[in-house]
Design a protein around this motif. Structure first.
Motif, PDB file in Angstrom:
ATOM      1  N   VAL A 173       0.688  -1.112   0.036  1.00  0.00           N
ATOM      2  CA  VAL A 173       0.013  -0.137   0.107  1.00  0.00           C
ATOM      3  C   VAL A 173       0.829   1.262  -0.138  1.00  0.00           C
ATOM      4  O   VAL A 173       1.908   1.491   0.709  1.00  0.00           O
ATOM      5  N   VAL A 174       0.724   2.012  -0.828  1.00  0.00           N
ATOM      6  CA  VAL A 174       1.530   3.371  -1.079  1.00  0.00           C
ATOM      7  C   VAL A 174       0.739   4.543  -0.980  1.00  0.00           C
ATOM      8  O   VAL A 174       0.020   4.824  -1.737  1.00  0.00           O
ATOM      9  N   ASP A 175       1.076   5.251  -0.030  1.00  0.00           N
ATOM     10  CA  ASP A 175       0.455   6.698   0.291  1.00  0.00           C
ATOM     11  C   ASP A 175       1.120   7.618  -0.611  1.00  0.00           C
ATOM     12  O   ASP A 175       2.188   7.978  -0.681  1.00  0.00           O
ATOM     13  N   MET A 176       0.233   7.931  -1.772  1.00  0.00           N
ATOM     14  CA  MET A 176       0.755   8.809  -2.823  1.00  0.00           C
ATOM     15  C   MET A 176       1.322  10.279  -2.507  1.00  0.00           C
ATOM     16  O   MET A 176       2.133  10.839  -3.132  1.00  0.00           O
ATOM     17  N   ASN A 177       0.943  10.641  -1.163  1.00  0.00           N
ATOM     18  CA  ASN A 177       1.731  11.888  -0.580  1.00  0.00           C
ATOM     19  C   ASN A 177       2.913  11.666  -0.367  1.00  0.00           C
ATOM     20  O   ASN A 177       3.705  13.036  -0.315  1.00  0.00           O
ATOM     21  N   LEU A 178       3.301  10.588  -0.019  1.00  0.00           N
ATOM     22  CA  LEU A 178       4.686  10.324   0.470  1.00  0.00           C
ATOM     23  C   LEU A 178       5.798  10.137  -0.540  1.00  0.00           C
ATOM     24  O   LEU A 178       6.965  10.302  -0.352  1.00  0.00           O
ATOM     25  N   PHE A 179       5.338   9.718  -1.914  1.00  0.00           N
ATOM     26  CA  PHE A 179       6.352   9.456  -2.903  1.00  0.00           C
ATOM     27  C   PHE A 179       5.984  10.429  -4.006  1.00  0.00           C
ATOM     28  O   PHE A 179       5.149  10.888  -4.339  1.00  0.00           O
ATOM     29  N   ASP A 180       7.136  10.238  -4.607  1.00  0.00           N
ATOM     30  CA  ASP A 180       7.117  11.018  -6.158  1.00  0.00           C
ATOM     31  C   ASP A 180       6.249  10.052  -7.229  1.00  0.00           C
ATOM     32  O   ASP A 180       6.337   9.075  -7.225  1.00  0.00           O
ATOM     33  N   GLU A 181       5.446  10.955  -7.856  1.00  0.00           N
ATOM     34  CA  GLU A 181       4.362  10.400  -8.802  1.00  0.00           C
ATOM     35  C   GLU A 181       5.111   9.648  -9.967  1.00  0.00           C
ATOM     36  O   GLU A 181       4.815   8.461 -10.244  1.00  0.00           O
ATOM     37  N   GLU A 182       6.040   9.949 -10.324  1.00  0.00           N
ATOM     38  CA  GLU A 182       6.703   9.318 -11.448  1.00  0.00           C
ATOM     39  C   GLU A 182       7.417   7.907 -10.888  1.00  0.00           C
ATOM     40  O   GLU A 182       7.405   6.859 -11.692  1.00  0.00           O
ATOM     41  N   LEU A 183       7.766   7.862  -9.797  1.00  0.00           N
ATOM     42  CA  LEU A 183       8.419   6.549  -9.174  1.00  0.00           C
ATOM     43  C   LEU A 183       7.180   5.362  -9.123  1.00  0.00           C
ATOM     44  O   LEU A 183       7.436   4.555  -9.588  1.00  0.00           O
ATOM     45  N   ILE A 184       6.128   6.034  -8.683  1.00  0.00           N
ATOM     46  CA  ILE A 184       5.121   4.957  -8.716  1.00  0.00           C
ATOM     47  C   ILE A 184       4.459   4.557 -10.162  1.00  0.00           C
ATOM     48  O   ILE A 184       3.916   3.490 -10.115  1.00  0.00           O
ATOM     49  N   ARG A 185       4.564   5.516 -11.009  1.00  0.00           N
ATOM     50  CA  ARG A 185       4.265   5.325 -12.432  1.00  0.00           C
ATOM     51  C   ARG A 185       5.116   3.948 -12.937  1.00  0.00           C
ATOM     52  O   ARG A 185       4.634   3.343 -13.798  1.00  0.00           O
ATOM     53  N   ARG A 186       6.413   4.194 -12.413  1.00  0.00           N
ATOM     54  CA  ARG A 186       7.239   3.149 -13.106  1.00  0.00           C
ATOM     55  C   ARG A 186       7.103   1.954 -12.355  1.00  0.00           C
ATOM     56  O   ARG A 186       7.583   0.717 -12.829  1.00  0.00           O
ATOM     57  N   ALA A 187       6.529   1.620 -11.279  1.00  0.00           N
ATOM     58  CA  ALA A 187       6.272   0.628 -10.534  1.00  0.00           C
ATOM     59  C   ALA A 187       4.990  -0.150 -11.232  1.00  0.00           C
ATOM     60  O   ALA A 187       3.827  -0.618 -10.792  1.00  0.00           O
ATOM     61  N   THR A 188       5.222  -0.561 -12.540  1.00  0.00           N
ATOM     62  CA  THR A 188       4.317  -1.194 -13.603  1.00  0.00           C
ATOM     63  C   THR A 188       4.407  -2.663 -13.769  1.00  0.00           C
ATOM     64  O   THR A 188       5.456  -3.329 -13.320  1.00  0.00           O
ATOM     65  N   THR A 189       3.104  -3.275 -14.084  1.00  0.00           N
ATOM     66  CA  THR A 189       3.137  -4.524 -14.278  1.00  0.00           C
ATOM     67  C   THR A 189       4.498  -5.138 -15.054  1.00  0.00           C
ATOM     68  O   THR A 189       5.111  -4.824 -16.043  1.00  0.00           O
ATOM     69  N   GLY A 190       5.171  -6.020 -14.344  1.00  0.00           N
ATOM     70  CA  GLY A 190       6.762  -6.519 -14.831  1.00  0.00           C
ATOM     71  C   GLY A 190       7.601  -6.013 -14.187  1.00  0.00           C
ATOM     72  O   GLY A 190       8.774  -6.663 -14.328  1.00  0.00           O
ATOM     73  N   ALA A 191       7.735  -4.832 -13.800  1.00  0.00           N
ATOM     74  CA  ALA A 191       8.981  -4.232 -13.249  1.00  0.00           C
ATOM     75  C   ALA A 191       9.285  -4.996 -11.822  1.00  0.00           C
ATOM     76  O   ALA A 191       8.554  -5.358 -11.073  1.00  0.00           O
TER      77      ALA A 191
END
Ligand code: ATP
Ligand code: MN
Length: 479
Positions: A51-69
């Motif tokens: 579970v990732v609180d979006m306020n705590l992380f850079d949006e770009e980093l979460i975007r990269r955590a995609t299927t297969g990564a």
């Protein structure tokens, strides 16, 4: 921080401690406030929800955590608020280890056909289906060694390159270092193998049995577990060109001892799977139900776990070949001409359609057939007093047909040589084998279990290509 496996974490109730996990993203969903990443690390069929609180992380980093990564996450375990999982990880740190371009990645978070997955066998391990199969495959390897070790058997590595066509069990793959574009010839125009690497023609083995017999004549109880190769052009769902075989060979065993061991062995393997692979079996059971949901009720398989229990709880039926022929001759499909190969009487070879009729329709239990006509079996099988049949045994399973082939071996030197002469098997190259019958020969028996056939049965998969990581079949040696 040391990585912990998801399998162990999912069992933990250690809620306030920070832990580190690493794995591959299966899916990511969420909104502007929170993201849920399903992470898998191969240790279990289950994913861990991060579970990732979006306020705590850079949006770009979460975007990269995609299927297969591949990612690493540090966080604390908490009881899950959502349904579907007992615990989840509240992330405090997140790192992308390896990016995965979602537009290029062949595996989408949806169900793919088995045929498609075979074309991307190098990525197949990432699926739930093949993960489950792979873990069960490992469990069965362990259970094989466990069973024989507990009985005092010794594991023997038999050669992969051989100079003998053991039993005419199938077409062989040749092994050579000769230059194919410029083959040395003898005076009479034949290929001059004296110039080949081993100074003779060699092949990949089709069985470790003959070498196994040599070991059994000193160690008493041995087993081999190695790769075997058959260049037979049978493009079926039960044949591979490269498969793994387990071949025990026991001194002082007669055919009955051999059958008892085969039955106990198979039951041990199945029990081990039921006791240790529950999550994966449940997944595969669901998969099979899904796959067969459009079939008519009477054509559907028995539920997977129920089927495994059924084999465990029932004695295998033991029947002679002649008795089986009588049943088959009088059977409905034979009379109605529904078998591809009609059974005319004693002497007919049994095809898998016949084997499956006996097991699935007539006796409804695993079957051990014995005492086959000598003409359709190998030279080393012990001749019965009738001079017509040999002490062969084939174990037949529902869905599979033949899963084990074995026999009591001919221990008499004279009788063995007579059989070899009858069948035109050259003795000169087999003196090493005949020595077993010259120096302190004893009655002995053994069998071969095709490891992938066992896996077909235990996993409920329908095609043998789906229970081995890198299948080798006619016209296919990718990856
Ligand atoms: P089949 O009639 O099914 O081709 P076989 O009579 O050739 O089998 P054996 O020579 O007795 O089989 O081999 C022992 C065991 O090895 C078989 O009972 C089966 O479980 C397995 N086996 C044989 N051929 C293959 C193959 N090509 N691929 C996978 N497993 C095999
Ligand atoms: Mn065969």
């Amino acid at each position: 921080m040391k990585r912990i496996k998801i399998k162990d974490l999912l069992k933990s109730t250690d809620y306030n401690k920070e832990v580190c996990i690493k794995g591959w993203v299966r899916t990511r969903r969420g909104n502007n406030h929170v993201a849920f990443i399903a992470l898998n690390d191969g240790s279990t069929i289950h994913n861990l929800q991060v579970v990732v609180d979006m306020n705590l992380f850079d949006e770009e980093l979460i975007r990269r955590a995609t299927t297969g990564a591949s990612i690493a996450a540090i966080g604390t375990l908490t009881p899950s608020q959502g349904s579907g999982q007992a615990v989840e990880l509240i992330a405090s740190q997140l790192e992308i280890i390896g990016d995965c371009d979602p537009n290029e990645y062949p595996l989408q978070p949806k169900k793919h056909s088995l045929e498609f997955l075979r074309e991307i066998a190098h990525l197949r391990f990432r699926t739930n289906m093949f993960g489950a199969v792979t873990r069960i495959r490992h469990a069965m390897i362990f259970a094989v060694h466990d069973f024989f070790t507990s009985k005092g058997f010794v594991n023997i590595h038999t050669p992969i390159i051989t100079a003998s066509d053991a039993e005419g069990a199938g077409e062989m793959f040749q092994v050579t270092t000769l230059n194919m574009n410029n083959l040395p010839k003898t005076e009479d125009g034949k290929i001059d193998y004296s110039q080949d690497f081993f100074a003779k023609a060699t092949n990949l083995t089709v069985s470790g049995q003959l070498e196994g017999e040599l070991a059994a004549m000193a160690m008493a109880d041995i087993y081999t577990f190695g790769p075997t190769f058959r260049a037979e052009n049978s493009n079926t769902s039960r044949h591979l060109a490269e498969f793994w075989m387990i071949e025990p060979e026991m001194a002082f065993y007669d055919l009955n001892d051999n059958m008892d061991l085969a039955e106990e062995f198979l039951k041990h393997l199945i029990k081990y799977a039921l006791d240790n692979c529950e999550d994966d079996l449940k997944f595969l059971s669901q998969r099979l139900i899904e796959e067969e949901k459009n079939k008519k009720a009477e054509e559907r398989s028995m539920e997977l776990i129920e089927k495994l229990r059924f084999v465990l709880e029932n004695e295998f039926v033991r029947l002679t070949y002649s008795e089986a022929i009588e049943i088959l001759k009088d059977s409905k499909p034979n009379k109605k001409g529904q078998f591809k190969y009609a059974i005319t009487g004693y002497g007919s070879d049994l095809q898998s359609e016949h084997e499956r009729y006996l097991v699935e329709k007539h006796l409804k239990k695993p079957v051990i057939l014995t005492d086959y006509p000598k003409e359709i079996k190998a030279f080393y099988m012990k001749l019965n007093k009738d001079n017509k049949t040999v002490r062969a045994m084939d174990v037949l399973f529902p869905q599979i047909g033949e899963i084990i082939g074995g026999s009591q071996r001919e221990e008499s030197y004279d009788k063995l040589v007579a059989r070899m002469d009858e069948m035109g098997i050259p003795k000169e190259e087999m003196e090493w084998y005949l020595d077993t019958r010259r120096f302190g020969s004893v009655p002995h028996s053994g069998f071969g279990l095709g490891f992938e056939r066992l896996l077909l049965f235990v996993t409920g998969m329908g095609n043998i290509r789906d229970v081995i990581p890198f299948p080798r079949t006619p016209k296919n040696a990718e990856f």
